[in-house]
Design a protein around this motif. Sequence first.
Motif, mmCIF file in Angstrom:
data_model
loop_
_atom_site.group_PDB
_atom_site.id
_atom_site.type_symbol
_atom_site.label_atom_id
_atom_site.label_comp_id
_atom_site.label_asym_id
_atom_site.label_seq_id
_atom_site.Cartn_x
_atom_site.Cartn_y
_atom_site.Cartn_z
ATOM 1 N N MET A 1 3.826 -109.375 39.001
ATOM 2 C CA MET A 1 5.264 -109.344 39.089
ATOM 3 C C MET A 1 5.811 -108.545 37.906
ATOM 4 S SD MET A 1 6.467 -112.826 40.805
ATOM 5 C CE MET A 1 7.990 -112.006 40.858
ATOM 6 N N LYS A 2 6.957 -107.927 38.132
ATOM 7 C CA LYS A 2 7.581 -107.082 37.115
ATOM 8 C C LYS A 2 9.037 -107.495 36.922
ATOM 9 C CE LYS A 2 4.117 -104.149 36.738
ATOM 10 N NZ LYS A 2 3.170 -104.321 35.664
ATOM 11 N N LEU A 3 9.534 -107.214 35.720
ATOM 12 C CA LEU A 3 10.945 -107.382 35.419
ATOM 13 C C LEU A 3 11.511 -105.993 35.161
ATOM 14 C CD1 LEU A 3 13.395 -109.222 34.807
ATOM 15 C CD2 LEU A 3 12.696 -109.143 32.414
ATOM 16 N N ILE A 4 12.445 -105.595 35.993
ATOM 17 C CA ILE A 4 13.132 -104.314 35.831
ATOM 18 C C ILE A 4 14.427 -104.608 35.091
ATOM 19 C CG2 ILE A 4 14.178 -102.328 36.994
ATOM 20 C CD1 ILE A 4 11.227 -102.528 37.631
ATOM 21 N N THR A 5 14.620 -103.966 33.946
ATOM 22 C CA THR A 5 15.861 -104.084 33.189
ATOM 23 C C THR A 5 16.514 -102.711 33.199
ATOM 24 O OG1 THR A 5 14.858 -105.742 31.759
ATOM 25 C CG2 THR A 5 16.882 -104.711 30.975
ATOM 26 N N ALA A 6 17.728 -102.653 33.702
ATOM 27 C CA ALA A 6 18.445 -101.377 33.790
ATOM 28 C C ALA A 6 19.762 -101.504 33.035
ATOM 29 C CB ALA A 6 18.706 -101.007 35.243
ATOM 30 N N ILE A 7 20.052 -100.504 32.214
ATOM 31 C CA ILE A 7 21.332 -100.418 31.514
ATOM 32 C C ILE A 7 22.103 -99.283 32.179
ATOM 33 C CG2 ILE A 7 22.477 -100.109 29.289
ATOM 34 C CD1 ILE A 7 20.510 -102.464 29.288
#
Length: 112
Positions: A1-7
Amino acid sequence: MKLITAIIKPFKLDDVREALAEVGVQGITVTEVKGFGRQKGHTELYRGAEYVVDFLPKVKLEIAIDDDMVDSVVETVTKAAKTGKIGDGKIFISSLEEVIRIRTGETGSEAV
């Protein structure tokens, strides 16, 4: 599983949310943040005085997804958030060791 963090830029939030829903993302966390990158802020004129705005308003999205959805989510966020101008934002990808749904105790993909 991955955590995508987008600004991203705040006015692009609705476009990104709608695009993510179309590719099957079921949940995101949104936080209003401030920051700067290469653009280093800007100056504004207010009542005849010039002010330096060091931190610009941004929106931070956090999306927990299965590994097989990473490419489509990154592509979707990139297309929906892009304006072609400086300050469009960044995307960070991190690994998630474990995800647990508090209500049911489900773990892994089932918890997302």
